[in-house]
Write a protein that holds these residues in place. Structure first.
Motif, PDB file in Angstrom:
ATOM      1  N   ARG A  98      92.394 -68.195 -39.430  1.00  0.00           N
ATOM      2  CA  ARG A  98      93.219 -67.163 -40.070  1.00  0.00           C
ATOM      3  C   ARG A  98      93.846 -66.351 -38.937  1.00  0.00           C
ATOM      4  O   ARG A  98      93.145 -65.661 -38.185  1.00  0.00           O
ATOM      5  N   TRP A  99      95.164 -66.493 -38.811  1.00  0.00           N
ATOM      6  CA  TRP A  99      95.864 -65.873 -37.675  1.00  0.00           C
ATOM      7  C   TRP A  99      96.670 -64.672 -38.174  1.00  0.00           C
ATOM      8  O   TRP A  99      97.503 -64.811 -39.084  1.00  0.00           O
ATOM      9  N   VAL A 100      96.403 -63.529 -37.575  1.00  0.00           N
ATOM     10  CA  VAL A 100      97.080 -62.297 -37.991  1.00  0.00           C
ATOM     11  C   VAL A 100      97.786 -61.662 -36.780  1.00  0.00           C
ATOM     12  O   VAL A 100      97.235 -61.638 -35.675  1.00  0.00           O
ATOM     13  N   MET A 101      98.990 -61.194 -37.029  1.00  0.00           N
ATOM     14  CA  MET A 101      99.736 -60.508 -35.962  1.00  0.00           C
ATOM     15  C   MET A 101     100.314 -59.206 -36.518  1.00  0.00           C
ATOM     16  O   MET A 101     100.904 -59.201 -37.598  1.00  0.00           O
ATOM     17  N   ASN A 102     100.103 -58.118 -35.787  1.00  0.00           N
ATOM     18  CA  ASN A 102     100.714 -56.858 -36.229  1.00  0.00           C
ATOM     19  C   ASN A 102     102.162 -56.791 -35.763  1.00  0.00           C
ATOM     20  O   ASN A 102     102.540 -57.449 -34.787  1.00  0.00           O
ATOM     21  N   ILE A 103     102.950 -56.048 -36.470  1.00  0.00           N
ATOM     22  CA  ILE A 103     104.336 -55.810 -36.060  1.00  0.00           C
ATOM     23  C   ILE A 103     104.462 -54.304 -35.840  1.00  0.00           C
ATOM     24  O   ILE A 103     104.338 -53.516 -36.780  1.00  0.00           O
ATOM     25  N   VAL A 147      91.596 -54.165 -41.595  1.00  0.00           N
ATOM     26  CA  VAL A 147      92.210 -54.476 -42.895  1.00  0.00           C
ATOM     27  C   VAL A 147      92.336 -55.999 -43.058  1.00  0.00           C
ATOM     28  O   VAL A 147      92.023 -56.569 -44.103  1.00  0.00           O
ATOM     29  N   ALA A 148      92.778 -56.651 -41.983  1.00  0.00           N
ATOM     30  CA  ALA A 148      93.069 -58.087 -42.065  1.00  0.00           C
ATOM     31  C   ALA A 148      91.810 -58.912 -42.316  1.00  0.00           C
ATOM     32  O   ALA A 148      91.836 -59.869 -43.087  1.00  0.00           O
ATOM     33  N   PHE A 149      90.720 -58.542 -41.663  1.00  0.00           N
ATOM     34  CA  PHE A 149      89.515 -59.377 -41.753  1.00  0.00           C
ATOM     35  C   PHE A 149      88.408 -58.703 -42.576  1.00  0.00           C
ATOM     36  O   PHE A 149      87.245 -59.112 -42.529  1.00  0.00           O
ATOM     37  N   ILE A 168     100.541 -67.932 -40.460  1.00  0.00           N
ATOM     38  CA  ILE A 168     100.358 -66.620 -39.824  1.00  0.00           C
ATOM     39  C   ILE A 168     100.616 -65.502 -40.839  1.00  0.00           C
ATOM     40  O   ILE A 168     101.464 -65.652 -41.725  1.00  0.00           O
ATOM     41  N   THR A 169      99.871 -64.411 -40.685  1.00  0.00           N
ATOM     42  CA  THR A 169     100.122 -63.239 -41.531  1.00  0.00           C
ATOM     43  C   THR A 169     100.625 -62.122 -40.627  1.00  0.00           C
ATOM     44  O   THR A 169      99.941 -61.738 -39.675  1.00  0.00           O
ATOM     45  N   TYR A 215      93.413 -62.746 -33.857  1.00  0.00           N
ATOM     46  CA  TYR A 215      94.353 -61.613 -33.930  1.00  0.00           C
ATOM     47  C   TYR A 215      95.189 -61.553 -32.657  1.00  0.00           C
ATOM     48  O   TYR A 215      94.654 -61.644 -31.541  1.00  0.00           O
ATOM     49  N   THR A 216      96.484 -61.385 -32.833  1.00  0.00           N
ATOM     50  CA  THR A 216      97.399 -61.292 -31.690  1.00  0.00           C
ATOM     51  C   THR A 216      98.202 -60.009 -31.790  1.00  0.00           C
ATOM     52  O   THR A 216      98.775 -59.720 -32.850  1.00  0.00           O
ATOM     53  N   CYS A 217      98.248 -59.255 -30.703  1.00  0.00           N
ATOM     54  CA  CYS A 217      99.086 -58.060 -30.686  1.00  0.00           C
ATOM     55  C   CYS A 217     100.543 -58.507 -30.722  1.00  0.00           C
ATOM     56  O   CYS A 217     101.006 -59.232 -29.837  1.00  0.00           O
ATOM     57  N   GLY A 218     101.233 -58.070 -31.742  1.00  0.00           N
ATOM     58  CA  GLY A 218     102.611 -58.529 -31.940  1.00  0.00           C
ATOM     59  C   GLY A 218     103.629 -57.655 -31.230  1.00  0.00           C
ATOM     60  O   GLY A 218     103.272 -56.749 -30.472  1.00  0.00           O
ATOM     61  N   PRO A 219     104.892 -57.917 -31.490  1.00  0.00           N
ATOM     62  CA  PRO A 219     105.960 -57.244 -30.744  1.00  0.00           C
ATOM     63  C   PRO A 219     106.243 -55.825 -31.239  1.00  0.00           C
ATOM     64  O   PRO A 219     105.952 -55.489 -32.387  1.00  0.00           O
TER      65      PRO A 219
END
Ligand code: AMP
Ligand code: ZN
Length: 472
Positions: free
Chosen positions: A63-68, A233-235, A119-120, A27-31
Motif C-alpha cells: 500500500r503506497w501512499v504519497m502526500n501532496i 491517517v493513511a495506515f 498509489i494513494t 510512504y513517500t514524501c511527495g512534492p
C-alpha cells in the motif's frame, strides 16, 4: 525470498521484514506543488517506485501512499502573488491543482502509474481537521506550546521523555548543540536547530489563506506536521513499514516527523530509506540554485525522454550521487533502444544454462542493485522462448520497451510523383522537379535526396535514390 535494504536509522543494511505479515505500508514524501517538479525530484520518486516494484516482485502486497504538499510557505507565497492579498484556501487549491496534475503526468512519463490501484495521493488541504486534532493532542500531552504567532514543538520536553531527537542524522546529534528559541520557516539548517512551528497564525503575507480555529488561532499547519498526520491517517495508526524521501529531508523534516509522532503513536516508522541527489556540474539540482531541468526540457531533446531518464537512474544505486548530463541521457536512450530491439527484432534460441532469474533477484534484493539487475536482464532479453521472464524483469524495473519504428507505407500516387520528379532531376529540369516536390508535400510526404560520400572531397547522389517519408 528476502530483500535487504539500507536503513538510515540503524545505518546498516538490514533484512526487511514488514510488521503486518505480507503487507507493506510504504510512504513517500511527495512534492510541494508550487511549481513544476525537476528531474532531481523525479529521481526520488523513481527510486520509491523501484522499491515498490521490488517489494511486489518479492511477493508483498504494497500500500503506497504519497502526500501532496499544497499548504506550505512556498505554495501560499505563490498563490498570493497570483491572486493578490485576498487569496483564499480555495484559490490556493486552484493554484496547486495545476501543478498536481502536471506532476501526475510527469510520473506517468517515467512509468510510475498514478491510478489508485498503485498509489494513494493525500493532499494536505484535505486533512486540516486531522492536523488540528493532532496538534491539540500534542499540546495536551505537553509537547507543544502556544505563542503569539502560533504553536511550537518543544524539543526539550521531547528530549526528556524520548532522548532520541535527531537520531536519524546521527546518534550524537544534539551533543554540543544549543537548541535555539523558535523557528517559524519550514526549511532550516542543522545549525539553526530550534523549536519548530506546528501551526502558524495568519499574518499579512498569507493573504486570506488560513483555517479557523478557536483554540489554535486562525492559521495553517507547518510543513513537518502534515506527514506525521498523513502517515497515521493513511495506515490507521499501524506503523509505516518503509518511509522514503531524498537525503535532504533527513533534517529537519523527517527528524521532526519522528519527534511529533512518537508521543502519539509508536512505533511510527520501522525503516527509513533515503535516495541521494541528482547533481548538475557536481552540485545538487535545485530550484533555488537555478541549475535544474524539468522533464519538458528533456522532451525537447528527444522523444521518450521520460523512459530514457528512468533507464539512466537505474544505472546508479539510489544511495549514490549521480551527475546528470544530456550526453548520459542520450547514451541511456541508446541502451533502451538496443534492449527494445533485442526484445522484438533479434531473438536467438535460448541455449544458456545460466539461471538468469536468480541472478536478477539477487542483485535487486541486494539493496536495490538495479544496475546489476539491468545487466542480467540485458543478457537475457535477446533470447527466444524466455519472453515472459524478460517482460517480468522489464516490469520489475519499470522499463517500457520502445516500439520499433515501422517503415511508413508510401501510397502509389506519391511514389509515382516521386519517380516522375526523379526523371526531371535526371534531365536537370529542376523547376519541374520542384513543382512535383510541392505536390508531394501537399499530400503529407517529404522527399529527402540522399547522398553518397565517396571521399571527403567528392559527394554525389546515392544510387539508391531519394527517401520519401510522411511529414511529422
Ligand atoms: P520537494 O518538492 O522539494 O519537497 O522535493 C520532493 C522530493 O525530491 C524530496 O524527496 C526531495 O528530497 C527530493 N529531491 C529534491 N532535490 C533532489 C535532487 N537534486 N536529487 C534527488 N532528489 C531530490
Ligand atoms: Zn514529508
Amino acid at each position: 525470498m528476502s530483500i535487504r535494504l539500507f536503513n538510515t536509522l540503524s545505518r546498516e543494511i538490514e533484512e526487511f521484514k514488514p510488521s503486518g505479515g505480507n503487507s507493506v505500508n510504504l510512504y513517500t514524501c511527495g512534492p510541494t506543488v508550487y511549481d513544476t517538479a525537476h528531474i532531481g525530484n523525479l529521481r526520488s520518486y523513481i527510486f520509491a517506485d523501484v522499491l515498490r516494484r521490488a517489494l511486489q516482485y518479492n511477493g508483498y502486497k504494497v500500500r503506497w501512499v504519497m502526500n501532496i504538499t499544497d499548504v506550505d510557505d512556498k505554495t501560499i507565497k505563490r498563490s498570493v502573488e497570483q491572486y493578490g492579498s485576498k487569496a483564499t484556501p480555495k484559490e490556493l487549491r486552484e493554484y496547486t491543482d495545476k501543478y498536481f496534475e502536471e506532476f501526475k503526468k510527469d510520473l506517468e512519463a517515467v512509468n510510475i502509474p498514478t491510478d489508485s490501484e498503485n498509489i494513494t495521493f493525500i493532499r494536505v488541504s484535505d486533512k486540516i481537521e486531522e492536523i488540528k486534532d493532532f496538534i491539540k493532542k500534542l499540546i495536551k500531552l505537553g509537547y507543544a506550546y502556544k505563542t503569539g504567532d502560533g504553536v511550537y514543538f518543544s524539543i526539550e520536553t521531547y528530549q526528556k521523555k524520548f532522548g532520541d531527537y535527531g537520531g536519524l542524522v546521527g546518534p550524537d546529534f544534539l551533543e554540543g548543540k544549543e537548541v535555539g528559541a523558535r523557528v517559524k520557516v519550514d526549511e532550516y539548517k542543522k545549525e539553526d536547530l530550534s523549536d519548530f512551528a506546528l501551526w502558524k497564525k495568519q499574518d499579512e503575507s498569507d493573504g486570506n489563506i488560513f483555517w479557523e480555529d478557536e483554540e489554535l488561532g486562525n492559521g495553517r499547519p507547518g510543513w513537518h506536521i502534515e506527514c506525521s498526520v498523513i502517515n497515521k491517517v493513511a495506515f490507521g495508526g499501524a506503523p509505516t513499514d518503509i518511509h522514503t524521501g531524498g537525503v535532504d529531508l533527513i533534517f529537519p523534516h523527517h527528524t521532526n516527523e519522528i519527534a511529533q509522532s512518537q508521543p502519539i503513536y509508536k512505533p511510527f516508522v520501522n525503516h527509513w530509506s533515503h535516495n541521494e541527489h541528482l547533481l548538475v556540474d557536481g552540485k545538487k539540482m535545485a530550484k533555488s540554485e537555478g541549475n535544474f531541468y524539468t522533464l519538458k526540457d528533456l522532451e525537447k531533446e528527444m522523444p521518450d525522454a521520460g523512459m530514457a531518464f528512468r533507464y539512466l537512474t537505474l544505472l546508479t544505486n539510489y544511495r549514490k550521487q549521480m551527475n546528470f548530463t544530456m550526453t548520459a541521457l542520450k547514451a541511456a536512450k541508446s541502451g533502451l533502444e538496443s534492449l527494445s530491439n533485442y526484445r522484438f527484432n533479434e531473438p536467438f534460441q535460448y541455449v544458456s544454462d545460466t539461471n538468469y532469474e536468480d541472478a536478477f533477484r539477487e542483485d535487486l534484493n541486494d539493496n536495490l542493485n538495479t544496475a546489476g539487475s539491468l545487466g542480467v536482464f540485458y543478457m537475457l532479453v535477446g533470447y527466444k522462448g524466455v519472453e515472459p521472464l524478460a517482460d517480468k524483469m522489464a516490469d520489475t524495473l519499470g522499463i517500457k520497451f520502445l516500439t520499433p519504428e515501422k517503415e511508413a507505407e508510401i501510397p502509389p500516387n506519391v511514389k509515382e510523383l516521386a519517380d516522375e520528379r526523379e526523371k526531371y532531376r535526371g534531365s536537370k529540369q529542376f523547376v519541374k522537379a520542384d513543382e512535383l516536390r510541392k505536390e508531394i508535400d501537399a499530400l503529407g510526404f517529404i522527399v529527402e535526396d540522399t547522398v553518397k560520400v565517396e571521399s571527403v572531397v567528392k559527394i554525389e547522389e546515392s544510387p539508391e535514390g531519394p527517401i520519401i517519408k510522411p511529414k511529422k
